[in-house]
Design a protein around this motif. Structure first.
Motif, PDB file in Angstrom:
ATOM      1  N   ALA A  86      44.977  18.118  41.273  1.00 24.91           N
ATOM      2  CA  ALA A  86      44.295  18.577  42.129  1.00 24.91           C
ATOM      3  C   ALA A  86      44.740  18.323  43.581  1.00 24.91           C
ATOM      4  CB  ALA A  86      42.918  17.595  42.220  1.00 24.91           C
ATOM      5  N   TYR A  87      45.530  17.340  43.984  1.00 26.77           N
ATOM      6  CA  TYR A  87      46.136  17.254  45.175  1.00 26.77           C
ATOM      7  C   TYR A  87      47.067  18.032  45.409  1.00 26.77           C
ATOM      8  CZ  TYR A  87      42.876  13.277  45.974  1.00 26.77           C
ATOM      9  OH  TYR A  87      41.669  12.564  46.238  1.00 26.77           O
ATOM     10  N   ALA A  88      47.996  18.319  44.619  1.00 29.66           N
ATOM     11  CA  ALA A  88      49.127  19.296  44.758  1.00 29.66           C
ATOM     12  C   ALA A  88      48.796  20.758  44.690  1.00 29.66           C
ATOM     13  CB  ALA A  88      49.913  19.371  43.230  1.00 29.66           C
ATOM     14  N   SER A  89      47.389  21.110  44.383  1.00 27.31           N
ATOM     15  CA  SER A  89      46.966  22.345  44.562  1.00 27.31           C
ATOM     16  C   SER A  89      46.570  22.418  46.192  1.00 27.31           C
ATOM     17  CB  SER A  89      45.728  22.783  43.460  1.00 27.31           C
ATOM     18  OG  SER A  89      46.016  22.553  42.303  1.00 27.31           O
ATOM     19  N   PHE A  90      45.860  21.455  46.597  1.00 26.36           N
ATOM     20  CA  PHE A  90      45.435  21.436  48.062  1.00 26.36           C
ATOM     21  C   PHE A  90      46.875  21.597  48.945  1.00 26.36           C
ATOM     22  CE2 PHE A  90      41.809  18.155  46.686  1.00 26.36           C
ATOM     23  CZ  PHE A  90      41.098  19.524  46.062  1.00 26.36           C
ATOM     24  N   ALA A  91      47.821  20.775  48.384  1.00 29.81           N
ATOM     25  CA  ALA A  91      49.094  20.837  49.135  1.00 29.81           C
ATOM     26  C   ALA A  91      49.558  22.209  49.361  1.00 29.81           C
ATOM     27  CB  ALA A  91      50.195  20.001  48.629  1.00 29.81           C
ATOM     28  N   VAL A  92      49.348  23.153  48.291  1.00 39.44           N
ATOM     29  CA  VAL A  92      49.750  24.342  48.139  1.00 39.44           C
ATOM     30  C   VAL A  92      49.262  25.264  49.082  1.00 39.44           C
ATOM     31  CG1 VAL A  92      49.954  26.608  46.717  1.00 39.44           C
ATOM     32  CG2 VAL A  92      50.865  24.401  45.736  1.00 39.44           C
TER      33      VAL A  92
ATOM     34  N   LEU B 106      49.913  27.502  52.229  1.00 39.43           N
ATOM     35  CA  LEU B 106      49.863  28.927  52.607  1.00 39.43           C
ATOM     36  C   LEU B 106      48.911  28.929  53.777  1.00 39.43           C
ATOM     37  CD1 LEU B 106      48.733  29.884  48.981  1.00 39.43           C
ATOM     38  CD2 LEU B 106      50.647  30.603  49.968  1.00 39.43           C
ATOM     39  N   ALA B 107      48.273  28.183  54.114  1.00 40.38           N
ATOM     40  CA  ALA B 107      47.513  28.426  55.632  1.00 40.38           C
ATOM     41  C   ALA B 107      48.504  28.302  56.657  1.00 40.38           C
ATOM     42  CB  ALA B 107      46.382  27.077  55.723  1.00 40.38           C
ATOM     43  N   VAL B 108      49.442  27.323  56.651  1.00 41.02           N
ATOM     44  CA  VAL B 108      50.511  27.510  57.758  1.00 41.02           C
ATOM     45  C   VAL B 108      51.133  28.626  57.648  1.00 41.02           C
ATOM     46  CG1 VAL B 108      52.169  26.145  58.606  1.00 41.02           C
ATOM     47  CG2 VAL B 108      50.688  24.815  57.634  1.00 41.02           C
ATOM     48  N   LEU B 109      51.686  29.324  56.770  1.00 43.27           N
ATOM     49  CA  LEU B 109      52.391  30.388  56.595  1.00 43.27           C
ATOM     50  C   LEU B 109      51.646  31.521  56.911  1.00 43.27           C
ATOM     51  CD1 LEU B 109      54.499  29.819  53.118  1.00 43.27           C
ATOM     52  CD2 LEU B 109      55.064  29.697  55.303  1.00 43.27           C
ATOM     53  N   GLY B 110      50.174  31.504  56.799  1.00 50.99           N
ATOM     54  CA  GLY B 110      49.558  32.607  57.010  1.00 50.99           C
ATOM     55  C   GLY B 110      49.109  32.735  58.591  1.00 50.99           C
ATOM     56  N   VAL B 111      49.409  31.404  59.011  1.00 52.94           N
ATOM     57  CA  VAL B 111      49.156  31.642  60.626  1.00 52.94           C
ATOM     58  C   VAL B 111      50.483  32.135  61.316  1.00 52.94           C
ATOM     59  CG1 VAL B 111      48.587  29.926  62.732  1.00 52.94           C
ATOM     60  CG2 VAL B 111      47.311  29.834  60.479  1.00 52.94           C
ATOM     61  N   VAL B 112      51.551  31.612  60.660  1.00 42.58           N
ATOM     62  CA  VAL B 112      52.961  32.325  61.454  1.00 42.58           C
ATOM     63  C   VAL B 112      52.929  33.585  61.158  1.00 42.58           C
ATOM     64  CG1 VAL B 112      55.259  31.864  61.176  1.00 42.58           C
ATOM     65  CG2 VAL B 112      53.782  29.844  61.192  1.00 42.58           C
ATOM     66  N   PHE B 113      52.975  34.153  59.764  1.00 44.43           N
ATOM     67  CA  PHE B 113      53.361  35.350  59.500  1.00 44.43           C
ATOM     68  C   PHE B 113      52.056  36.411  59.206  1.00 44.43           C
ATOM     69  CE2 PHE B 113      56.784  32.430  57.500  1.00 44.43           C
ATOM     70  CZ  PHE B 113      57.719  32.967  58.331  1.00 44.43           C
ATOM     71  N   GLY B 114      50.851  35.910  59.350  1.00 51.47           N
ATOM     72  CA  GLY B 114      49.837  36.630  58.790  1.00 51.47           C
ATOM     73  C   GLY B 114      49.392  37.630  59.772  1.00 51.47           C
TER      74      GLY B 114
ATOM     75  N   SER C 243      47.696  38.086  48.490  1.00 50.28           N
ATOM     76  CA  SER C 243      46.447  38.522  47.676  1.00 50.28           C
ATOM     77  C   SER C 243      47.044  38.501  46.175  1.00 50.28           C
ATOM     78  CB  SER C 243      46.437  40.041  48.064  1.00 50.28           C
ATOM     79  OG  SER C 243      46.040  39.782  49.337  1.00 50.28           O
ATOM     80  N   MET C 244      48.062  38.706  45.883  1.00 42.80           N
ATOM     81  CA  MET C 244      48.492  38.606  44.517  1.00 42.80           C
ATOM     82  C   MET C 244      48.396  37.179  44.000  1.00 42.80           C
ATOM     83  SD  MET C 244      52.152  40.978  44.313  1.00 42.80           S
ATOM     84  CE  MET C 244      52.468  40.325  42.824  1.00 42.80           C
ATOM     85  N   ILE C 245      48.801  36.214  44.815  1.00 38.37           N
ATOM     86  CA  ILE C 245      48.602  34.775  44.301  1.00 38.37           C
ATOM     87  C   ILE C 245      47.170  34.567  44.236  1.00 38.37           C
ATOM     88  CG2 ILE C 245      48.875  32.552  45.135  1.00 38.37           C
ATOM     89  CD1 ILE C 245      51.761  33.148  46.515  1.00 38.37           C
ATOM     90  N   HIS C 246      46.472  34.932  45.180  1.00 36.50           N
ATOM     91  CA  HIS C 246      44.765  34.798  45.164  1.00 36.50           C
ATOM     92  C   HIS C 246      44.372  35.352  43.818  1.00 36.50           C
ATOM     93  CE1 HIS C 246      41.133  34.902  47.188  1.00 36.50           C
ATOM     94  NE2 HIS C 246      40.747  34.169  46.258  1.00 36.50           N
ATOM     95  N   VAL C 247      44.578  36.493  43.466  1.00 35.27           N
ATOM     96  CA  VAL C 247      44.080  37.071  42.311  1.00 35.27           C
ATOM     97  C   VAL C 247      44.454  36.424  40.954  1.00 35.27           C
ATOM     98  CG1 VAL C 247      44.038  39.275  40.906  1.00 35.27           C
ATOM     99  CG2 VAL C 247      43.800  39.334  43.429  1.00 35.27           C
TER     100      VAL C 247
ATOM    101  N   TYR D  21      39.671  21.719  53.616  1.00 35.66           N
ATOM    102  CA  TYR D  21      39.994  22.288  52.126  1.00 35.66           C
ATOM    103  C   TYR D  21      39.763  21.232  51.304  1.00 35.66           C
ATOM    104  CZ  TYR D  21      42.596  25.736  55.383  1.00 35.66           C
ATOM    105  OH  TYR D  21      43.004  26.284  56.385  1.00 35.66           O
ATOM    106  N   MET D  22      40.206  19.991  51.477  1.00 32.83           N
ATOM    107  CA  MET D  22      40.174  18.900  50.391  1.00 32.83           C
ATOM    108  C   MET D  22      38.546  18.840  50.189  1.00 32.83           C
ATOM    109  SD  MET D  22      43.386  16.520  51.569  1.00 32.83           S
ATOM    110  CE  MET D  22      43.125  15.616  50.170  1.00 32.83           C
ATOM    111  N   ILE D  23      37.631  18.597  51.199  1.00 33.67           N
ATOM    112  CA  ILE D  23      36.363  18.436  50.889  1.00 33.67           C
ATOM    113  C   ILE D  23      36.012  19.404  50.051  1.00 33.67           C
ATOM    114  CG2 ILE D  23      34.032  18.464  51.921  1.00 33.67           C
ATOM    115  CD1 ILE D  23      35.432  16.806  54.214  1.00 33.67           C
ATOM    116  N   ALA D  24      36.051  20.812  50.154  1.00 37.79           N
ATOM    117  CA  ALA D  24      35.526  21.981  49.505  1.00 37.79           C
ATOM    118  C   ALA D  24      35.987  21.842  48.244  1.00 37.79           C
ATOM    119  CB  ALA D  24      35.796  23.108  50.231  1.00 37.79           C
ATOM    120  N   GLY D  25      37.400  21.425  47.750  1.00 38.12           N
ATOM    121  CA  GLY D  25      37.804  21.199  46.568  1.00 38.12           C
ATOM    122  C   GLY D  25      37.317  20.114  45.811  1.00 38.12           C
ATOM    123  N   LEU D  26      37.252  18.977  46.297  1.00 33.34           N
ATOM    124  CA  LEU D  26      36.501  17.767  45.887  1.00 33.34           C
ATOM    125  C   LEU D  26      35.075  18.220  45.236  1.00 33.34           C
ATOM    126  CD1 LEU D  26      38.038  14.983  48.087  1.00 33.34           C
ATOM    127  CD2 LEU D  26      38.814  15.476  45.644  1.00 33.34           C
TER     128      LEU D  26
END
Length: 813
Positions: free
Chosen positions: A590-596, A600-608, A619-623, A565-570
């Protein structure tokens, strides 16, 4: 009453003594003959089976018993006595499943622990006693059959077929040939269920071959249709081991469901169906020489990139020297493939404004200061550089920003007005922050995966880690060394990219020291902090991917994806910084955004997987994030995001779309943002409808698609602005496309999946495809490292053709 009941214990004792006397002379038994009889509290049966063992011969005996009684209060007890051990069980044989469910089996067969006489003792006579008894006050019928196994010892490279069930486990012996130090046990079955367990145990009696104790000893893994265990000679001092096959009474451990009815005839019928046909083949594993070849291949393949870089640098040096001797040196010769990266440091003289032009900008900007009007020499230090915010908070500067950045046609000189020292310090933070993040992230990761590997080695539970067991080559304490070795490319190419960037940085500093006008006023401003951060991120991706593959599982998946994620963002930030150096995001945001994103990735694996509410929120956050970022990009950061944003957005929509439908002021930016939002909204809708199970890859796909979209837009706009692609960036673009296409092909060859049970994951396992050592995922590691390296070179060299173009002539898009 007490006096009348007193004789009862004496009578019971007499009955037991009589039964013992009656059973004192065991009946001789014959192998292969079925014995039928009945037992009760006063009637016990004892059979004696004698045989002779030859030196070096392994004799295995199997006992089959059956009883029609389903009375759990009075089971039939079978006790087998051998020279060095005792084995006992009861019929009905009871197995316990999930939530204390019980399953009863009337037919049981067990293999007795074999005895192998030593060559010094010569032939020996063996005898086995089988006692059949019951505490029932009535007769209970039974059947007994004792046979000698002819196919007990497995042979190398020879498939062996057999059948097993929960009450009839199987195990066999294997001896290492003299010239074999490691073997792979391959087990296959045509049926997914019933769930089974494959175990490798040392030659120790008793053998743990029932569902409740098979995990007590040795190495084991669950299985549906396929299993593979690599066994090394050094782990077994006797150069031999048992392979145990156990069928579980329930399938939940392999991803199956628990039967709804477990009582009466339904349960019995269902139990009779839990037999599984298996085929086991033992093949030699790779030799030590293959390990050496694989390591040489890995390092030499990527060291060839170093050689290629040296050749390119040497050719560039010769070209510069020839032009210098001929008096035809051009400013373009100061920056070839080896000319760009680390933040400009205090060694740069007279902190001039890197975007300064000594005349009015052709785009209508104000008169800019020349290098001679900069601060005095020696003031370019971190302690003397004023913070960027010190300028941005001044009202006149704010007003000037609104005038400059909202022009219809922007040029690079309009967005490179800040002091070079201030901007360099801003981008230097990217480099130092990612080093700090890498250290704090990597140390606990390494500690955790070492613990995982230790647990696997100590417990023998190979269901903890999701390897490709058909191509998992151990080395030392590591179970899958090949998956770790294949990540060396990320580290070697990341370090090479840092060297390339460092050389560009040094050349740029020298030009600044000589106050070269082309370096000061021409071309894209050279800022190297993001490039250095990208190189560190590539190296850390290799380190963390290697850590993840020490024991890949559900708990540590984020190790393998965080720096992706960080490589793509950078990369996106660097591409945007190229023509927007003054308004790019700060390292902190930028790094705070990567942390978010990682959260979300961890939450998505647990609850997604099953929770619809998570997908709605995500999806609301994404849009909303896409719209907010689009607004910032469209208005060059001059559209404030605060509580009044909705009122301002409604006003813009009303005036520009409803009151009068006017043409967008920034058409190129509008086209990019419309396409980008459509892509991101499509991802959001896809997520809501299909809820993909691999949420980490889903987010990574969003990042990669946005990066590719922005890169394509940048190249199209570059060509549209009559700019050209030099041979080196053009080669890098082609190489990037080809290598990425090949890498993605191997990426989608799924070899395991921690989203499923370990047994289901092993159904996807495949043999090695490269040098007999690397599998498809290892090839993905090799190719993705090269693809990322070429991608970085594209960003590094893409605008080298502008080194002789004035900044007030370079358009912003």
């Amino acid at each position: 009453m007490a006096g009348e009941a007193a004789p009862a214990p004496g009578a019971l004792l007499c009955a037991l003594l009589w039964a013992a006397a009656a059973g004192g002379s065991p009946a001789p038994g014959a192998f292969g003959r079925v014995y039928r009889g009945a037992v009760n509290i006063s009637a016990e049966r004892v059979y004696a089976f004698a045989y002779s063992s030859e030196p070096g011969q392994v004799d295995a005996v199997r006992v089959y018993v059956n009883s029609s009684s389903e009375n759990l209060q009075y089971p039939v007890l079978f006790v087998v006595r051998q020279q060095k051990g005792v084995l006992s069980w009861q019929v009905p044989l009871i197995f316990r499943g999930l939530y204390q469910r019980t399953y009863n089996y009337q037919e049981v067969s067990r293999t007795l622990c074999p005895s192998e006489p030593t060559p010094e003792t010569g032939p020996s006579d063996q005898i086995i006693f089988v006692d059949v008894a019951s505490m029932a006050p009535f007769n209970i019928a039974y059947e007994l059959l004792v046979t000698r196994l002819e196919s007990f010892q497995l042979e190398t490279n020879k498939a062996f077929n057999f059948t097993a069930s929960p009450s009839q486990p199987q195990y066999f012996l294997y001896k290492f040939p003299r010239d074999v130090d490691s073997v792979i046990i391959k087990v296959v079955s045509d049926a997914v269920y019933p769930c089974s367990v494959v175990s490798v145990q040392d030659i120790v009696c008793p053998v743990y071959d029932l569902d409740h104790n098979v995990e007590f000893n040795g190495v084991y893994q669950s299985m549906t249709k396929q299993a593979a265990i690599t066994v090394q000679r050094k782990d077994f001092p006797g150069d031999q081991f048992f392979i145990v096959f156990v069928i579980k009474p329930e399938d939940y451990a392999c991803g199956g469901s628990v039967p709804s009815s477990i009582h009466g005839n339904v349960n019995r019928t269902w139990n009779l169906q839990r037999t599984k046909n298996l085929q086991v083949t033992i093949v030699p594993s790779i030799k030590k020489s293959v390990y050496v070849q694989a390591m040489f291949f890995s390092f030499l393949s990527f060291l060839s990139f170093y050689l290629g870089s040296v050749v390119v640098a040497f050719v560039h040096y010769i070209r510069v020297r020839r032009r210098a001797s001929a008096g035809r040196l051009t400013p373009e010769d100061g920056s070839g493939i080896m000319t760009s990266s680390h933040p400009i440091t205090a060694s740069t003289p007279e902190g001039s404004s890197y975007g300064a032009i000594d005349e009015s900008s052709s785009s209508g900007g104000r008169q800019l200061s020349s290098p001679e009007h900069g601060p005095p020499a020696g003031s370019d230090t971190d302690s003397s550089v004023e913070e960027e915010s010190d300028f941005d908070t001044m009202p006149e500067i704010e007003s000037d920003k609104n005038v400059i950045r909202t022009k219809v046609f922007l040029y690079l000189s309009d967005l490179s007005r800040k002091d070079r020292r201030i901007v360099s310090k801003k981008y230097k933070i990217y480099f130092w922050n990612i080093i700090t993040i890498a250290v704090f992230y990597a140390l606990p990761v390494i500690q955790l995966v070492i613990t995982y590997q230790t647990v696997v080695n100590v417990t023998g539970n190979q269901d903890i880690c999701y390897y490709n067991f058909l191509c998992a080559h151990p080395l030392g304490v590591l179970s899958a060394f090949n998956n770790i070795l294949s990540n060396v490319g990320h580290m070697l190419l990341g370090f090479l990219f840092l060297l390339i960037v460092l050389r560009r940085d040094i050349l740029h500093r020298r030009a600044m020291e000589m106050k070269d006008v082309y370096t000061l006023d021409y071309g894209i401003p050279k800022h190297f902090g993001l490039f250095y951060a990208m190189g560190i991120a590539l190296m850390m991706e290799g380190v963390l991917s290697a850590c993840y593959h020490v024991c890949p599982n559900y708990s540590n998946f984020q190790f393998d994806t965080s720096f992706m994620y960080m490589i793509a963002g950078l990369c996106m930030l660097k591409l945007y910084q190229t023509r927007h150096p003054d308004i790019n995001a700060s390292a902190y945001s930028a790094y705070a955004s990567f942390a978010v994103v990682i959260c979300l990735a961890v939450l998505g694996v647990v609850f997604g997987k099953n929770d619809m509410w998570f997908w709605v929120i995500f999806s609301m956050i994404h849009v909303l994030a896409s719209l907010a970022l689009s607004t910032q990009i469209y208005y060059m950061g001059r559209f404030k995001i605060d509580f009044g944003i909705f009122r301002r957005a409604a006003m813009v929509l009303y005036t520009d779309c409803i009151q009068q439908c006017s043409r967008p002021m920034y058409m190129d930016r509008m086209v990019l943002l419309i396409v980008g939002n459509l892509v991101n909204w499509s991802f959001a809708i896809f997520g809501l409808l299909y809820r993909p199970r691999d949420f980490a890859s889903y987010i990574l796909g969003i990042f990669i698609c946005n990066l590719l979209l922005y890169l394509a837009f940048y190249i199209i706009m570059k060509l549209r602005s009559s700019e050209k692609l030099l041979p080196i960036p053009l080669f890098c673009i082609v190489a990037t496309a080809v290598v990425w296409a090949a890498a993605l092909y191997f990426f989608f060859q799924t070899l395991s999946s921690w989203e499923e049970t370990p047994a289901e994951s092993r159904e996807k396992n495949r043999p090695c495809i490269l040098l007999g050592f690397f599998d498809d995922h290892d090839v993905w590691h090799f190719l993705s490292a090269a693809a990322l390296f070429f991608s970085f070179l594209v960003l590094l060299t893409l605008d080298d053709d502008l080194d002789t173009v004035r900044r007030d002539k370079i358009p912003v898009f």
